[in-house]
Design a protein around this motif. Structure first.
Motif, PDB file in Angstrom:
ATOM      1  N   GLN A  82      38.991  10.446  49.136  1.00  9.88           N
ATOM      2  CA  GLN A  82      39.406   9.397  50.383  1.00  9.88           C
ATOM      3  C   GLN A  82      40.764   9.314  50.448  1.00  9.88           C
ATOM      4  O   GLN A  82      41.422   9.197  51.683  1.00  9.88           O
ATOM      5  CB  GLN A  82      38.626   8.235  50.203  1.00  9.88           C
ATOM      6  CG  GLN A  82      36.919   8.535  50.377  1.00  9.88           C
ATOM      7  CD  GLN A  82      36.232   7.137  50.436  1.00  9.88           C
ATOM      8  OE1 GLN A  82      36.822   6.107  50.743  1.00  9.88           O
ATOM      9  NE2 GLN A  82      34.917   7.063  50.195  1.00  9.88           N
ATOM     10  N   LEU A  83      41.410   9.098  49.206  1.00 11.86           N
ATOM     11  CA  LEU A  83      43.084   8.995  49.551  1.00 11.86           C
ATOM     12  C   LEU A  83      43.568  10.178  49.782  1.00 11.86           C
ATOM     13  O   LEU A  83      44.310  10.207  50.434  1.00 11.86           O
ATOM     14  CB  LEU A  83      43.546   8.437  47.778  1.00 11.86           C
ATOM     15  CG  LEU A  83      43.007   7.013  47.476  1.00 11.86           C
ATOM     16  CD1 LEU A  83      43.533   6.965  46.165  1.00 11.86           C
ATOM     17  CD2 LEU A  83      43.715   6.111  48.532  1.00 11.86           C
ATOM     18  N   ALA A  84      43.276  11.422  49.308  1.00  8.33           N
ATOM     19  CA  ALA A  84      43.697  12.526  49.700  1.00  8.33           C
ATOM     20  C   ALA A  84      43.360  12.981  51.223  1.00  8.33           C
ATOM     21  O   ALA A  84      44.271  13.353  52.123  1.00  8.33           O
ATOM     22  CB  ALA A  84      43.101  13.824  48.997  1.00  8.33           C
ATOM     23  N   ALA A  85      42.188  12.473  51.775  1.00  2.00           N
ATOM     24  CA  ALA A  85      42.057  12.625  53.028  1.00  2.00           C
ATOM     25  C   ALA A  85      42.793  11.688  54.008  1.00  2.00           C
ATOM     26  O   ALA A  85      43.164  11.936  54.993  1.00  2.00           O
ATOM     27  CB  ALA A  85      40.549  12.333  53.375  1.00  2.00           C
ATOM     28  N   GLU A  86      43.501  10.659  53.331  1.00  2.81           N
ATOM     29  CA  GLU A  86      44.403   9.800  54.100  1.00  2.81           C
ATOM     30  C   GLU A  86      45.860  10.111  54.038  1.00  2.81           C
ATOM     31  O   GLU A  86      46.740   9.541  54.559  1.00  2.81           O
ATOM     32  CB  GLU A  86      44.506   8.360  53.545  1.00  2.81           C
ATOM     33  CG  GLU A  86      42.956   7.683  53.838  1.00  2.81           C
ATOM     34  CD  GLU A  86      43.049   7.179  55.312  1.00  2.81           C
ATOM     35  OE1 GLU A  86      43.972   7.162  55.862  1.00  2.81           O
ATOM     36  OE2 GLU A  86      41.860   6.997  55.567  1.00  2.81           O
ATOM     37  N   ALA A 140      40.641  23.495  47.837  1.00  2.00           N
ATOM     38  CA  ALA A 140      40.143  24.778  48.528  1.00  2.00           C
ATOM     39  C   ALA A 140      39.951  24.033  50.007  1.00  2.00           C
ATOM     40  O   ALA A 140      39.914  24.865  50.878  1.00  2.00           O
ATOM     41  CB  ALA A 140      38.839  25.270  47.939  1.00  2.00           C
ATOM     42  N   GLU A 141      39.729  22.680  50.237  1.00  2.00           N
ATOM     43  CA  GLU A 141      39.606  22.363  51.460  1.00  2.00           C
ATOM     44  C   GLU A 141      40.805  21.985  52.040  1.00  2.00           C
ATOM     45  O   GLU A 141      40.927  21.226  53.253  1.00  2.00           O
ATOM     46  CB  GLU A 141      38.823  20.732  51.307  1.00  2.00           C
ATOM     47  CG  GLU A 141      37.312  21.071  50.798  1.00  2.00           C
ATOM     48  CD  GLU A 141      36.522  19.568  50.550  1.00  2.00           C
ATOM     49  OE1 GLU A 141      37.205  18.491  51.178  1.00  2.00           O
ATOM     50  OE2 GLU A 141      35.733  19.541  49.823  1.00  2.00           O
ATOM     51  N   GLY A 142      42.090  22.098  51.518  1.00  2.00           N
ATOM     52  CA  GLY A 142      43.361  21.825  51.946  1.00  2.00           C
ATOM     53  C   GLY A 142      43.919  20.365  51.498  1.00  2.00           C
ATOM     54  O   GLY A 142      44.833  20.095  52.031  1.00  2.00           O
ATOM     55  N   LEU A 143      43.047  19.850  50.813  1.00  2.00           N
ATOM     56  CA  LEU A 143      43.591  18.530  50.477  1.00  2.00           C
ATOM     57  C   LEU A 143      44.599  18.438  49.219  1.00  2.00           C
ATOM     58  O   LEU A 143      44.594  19.260  48.352  1.00  2.00           O
ATOM     59  CB  LEU A 143      42.327  17.650  49.969  1.00  2.00           C
ATOM     60  CG  LEU A 143      41.221  17.390  50.842  1.00  2.00           C
ATOM     61  CD1 LEU A 143      40.195  16.604  50.306  1.00  2.00           C
ATOM     62  CD2 LEU A 143      41.866  16.511  52.124  1.00  2.00           C
ATOM     63  N   SER A 144      45.513  17.517  49.102  1.00  2.00           N
ATOM     64  CA  SER A 144      46.727  17.506  48.146  1.00  2.00           C
ATOM     65  C   SER A 144      46.222  16.849  47.032  1.00  2.00           C
ATOM     66  O   SER A 144      46.541  15.677  46.788  1.00  2.00           O
ATOM     67  CB  SER A 144      47.833  16.965  49.076  1.00  2.00           C
ATOM     68  OG  SER A 144      48.907  17.107  47.849  1.00  2.00           O
ATOM     69  N   VAL A 145      45.719  17.575  46.058  1.00  2.00           N
ATOM     70  CA  VAL A 145      45.224  16.839  44.797  1.00  2.00           C
ATOM     71  C   VAL A 145      45.584  17.622  43.678  1.00  2.00           C
ATOM     72  O   VAL A 145      45.483  19.078  43.635  1.00  2.00           O
ATOM     73  CB  VAL A 145      43.730  17.013  45.033  1.00  2.00           C
ATOM     74  CG1 VAL A 145      43.054  16.627  43.534  1.00  2.00           C
ATOM     75  CG2 VAL A 145      43.071  15.955  45.801  1.00  2.00           C
ATOM     76  N   GLU A 146      45.968  17.316  42.580  1.00  2.00           N
ATOM     77  CA  GLU A 146      46.501  17.939  41.592  1.00  2.00           C
ATOM     78  C   GLU A 146      45.973  17.312  40.314  1.00  2.00           C
ATOM     79  O   GLU A 146      45.814  16.052  40.190  1.00  2.00           O
ATOM     80  CB  GLU A 146      48.380  17.700  41.429  1.00  2.00           C
ATOM     81  CG  GLU A 146      48.765  18.226  40.373  1.00  2.00           C
ATOM     82  CD  GLU A 146      50.603  17.864  40.351  1.00  2.00           C
ATOM     83  OE1 GLU A 146      51.048  17.935  39.337  1.00  2.00           O
ATOM     84  OE2 GLU A 146      50.712  17.510  41.513  1.00  2.00           O
ATOM     85  N   ALA A 147      45.491  17.809  39.338  1.00  2.00           N
ATOM     86  CA  ALA A 147      45.026  17.529  38.143  1.00  2.00           C
ATOM     87  C   ALA A 147      46.116  17.269  36.953  1.00  2.00           C
ATOM     88  O   ALA A 147      47.129  17.718  36.973  1.00  2.00           O
ATOM     89  CB  ALA A 147      44.125  18.639  37.271  1.00  2.00           C
ATOM     90  N   ILE A 148      45.845  16.147  36.088  1.00  2.00           N
ATOM     91  CA  ILE A 148      46.784  15.603  35.187  1.00  2.00           C
ATOM     92  C   ILE A 148      45.766  15.061  33.986  1.00  2.00           C
ATOM     93  O   ILE A 148      44.866  14.465  34.370  1.00  2.00           O
ATOM     94  CB  ILE A 148      47.683  14.601  35.595  1.00  2.00           C
ATOM     95  CG1 ILE A 148      48.608  14.172  34.585  1.00  2.00           C
ATOM     96  CG2 ILE A 148      46.753  13.322  36.340  1.00  2.00           C
ATOM     97  CD1 ILE A 148      49.805  13.260  35.115  1.00  2.00           C
ATOM     98  N   ALA A 149      46.233  15.373  33.000  1.00  4.05           N
ATOM     99  CA  ALA A 149      45.423  14.826  31.815  1.00  4.05           C
ATOM    100  C   ALA A 149      45.803  13.362  31.246  1.00  4.05           C
ATOM    101  O   ALA A 149      47.152  13.096  31.398  1.00  4.05           O
ATOM    102  CB  ALA A 149      45.720  15.776  30.605  1.00  4.05           C
ATOM    103  N   LEU A 150      45.029  12.562  31.011  1.00  6.29           N
ATOM    104  CA  LEU A 150      45.352  11.069  30.766  1.00  6.29           C
ATOM    105  C   LEU A 150      43.971  10.546  30.437  1.00  6.29           C
ATOM    106  O   LEU A 150      43.059  10.478  30.892  1.00  6.29           O
ATOM    107  CB  LEU A 150      45.793  10.380  32.121  1.00  6.29           C
ATOM    108  CG  LEU A 150      46.601   8.960  31.782  1.00  6.29           C
ATOM    109  CD1 LEU A 150      47.127   8.546  33.066  1.00  6.29           C
ATOM    110  CD2 LEU A 150      45.627   7.801  31.258  1.00  6.29           C
TER     111      LEU A 150
END
Length: 244
Positions: free
Chosen positions: A25-29, A52-62
């Motif tokens: 939801q945050l990426a969709a905003e 793949a949907e074009g959303l700006s999401v990046e993985a991070i280890a935490l």
């Protein structure tokens, strides 16, 4: 360091359930969202469908129970972005045994619950606070629960009056207290700090839930996107202010 002007959000415990939906939801905003998980491989796998949907999401280890992991994640964000606009402290555990009374829950259950649900949140927030201060108007969202409401637990008419899961509930009561104290500390800054109750959401952690994850994530997203006139230091659920 990038010159990305989009708001940068980080969601802990985001490889599944409410955290994963909050990322969506945050990426969709239009935010660039750091999908944080204890296992980097799982975080990457969770981020791929969004990308793949074009959303700006990046993985991070935490891992919020590991000081080393927290420090590394904060340094990585500092090096790449120099700031953090939104921190959603979503990671949590529910370890109480439904078959035991409050006095029968093991001390190990209490300690492990608080390690993630309270101490992990505090440690993560402390590590990222300099980056949140570097943002124009950061937002901190702490995922709590109505089971942390002392008012609800002592009200015979409340839906949670007969639901006593003490380690989990007390950890969320303490998280609410942390929210109040941190909001007071930051009251003269643009940073807003709020606790949220997602509702009884059907997830892997709560098979008895009634709400879908889309609805459950809504309050976290609302608090993450608050405007300058929004509240701070409150306990919220789908537009309502809950009693402490």
């Amino acid at each position: 360091m990038t010159t990305d002007t989009r708001r940068i959000a980080l969601v802990t415990g985001a490889t599944r359930g409410l955290g994963l939906e909050t990322v969506r939801q945050l990426a969709a905003e239009g935010l660039h969202v750091l999908l944080a998980g204890r296992d980097h491989t799982r975080a990457v796998a969770a981020a791929v469908p969004f990308q793949a949907e074009g959303l700006s999401v990046e993985a991070i280890a935490l891992d919020v129970t590991s000081p080393v992991s927290i420090r590394k994640a904060a340094q990585d964000v500092a090096d790449k972005f120099g700031r953090l606009d939104v921190l959603v402290n979503n990671a949590g555990v529910f370890l109480d045994d439904f078959g035991l009374s409050p006095s029968q829950q093991s001390l190990r259950t209490w300690r492990e619950t608080f390690e993630t649900n309270l101490f992990g949140v505090i440690a993560t927030t402390q590590a990222f606070l300099p980056l949140l201060r570097a943002a124009p108007a950061a937002r901190i969202v702490n995922l709590s629960s109505v089971l942390g409401s002392l008012a609800a637990h002592t009200d015979p008419s409340s839906e949670v009056f007969d639901i006593k899961m003490p380690a989990y509930g007390a950890s969320k009561s303490a998280l609410n207290a942390w929210t109040v104290h941190l909001a007071h500390e930051l009251r003269d800054t643009p940073i807003k700090v709020n606790a949220v109750h997602p509702g009884s959401v059907k997830t892997d952690m709560n098979a008895r839930g009634e709400l879908d994850v889309r609805t459950g994530a809504r309050t976290s997203v609302e608090m993450a996107l608050l405007g300058a006139d929004g509240p701070s230091g409150g306990f919220h659920h789908l537009g309502e202010v809950l009693p402490w």
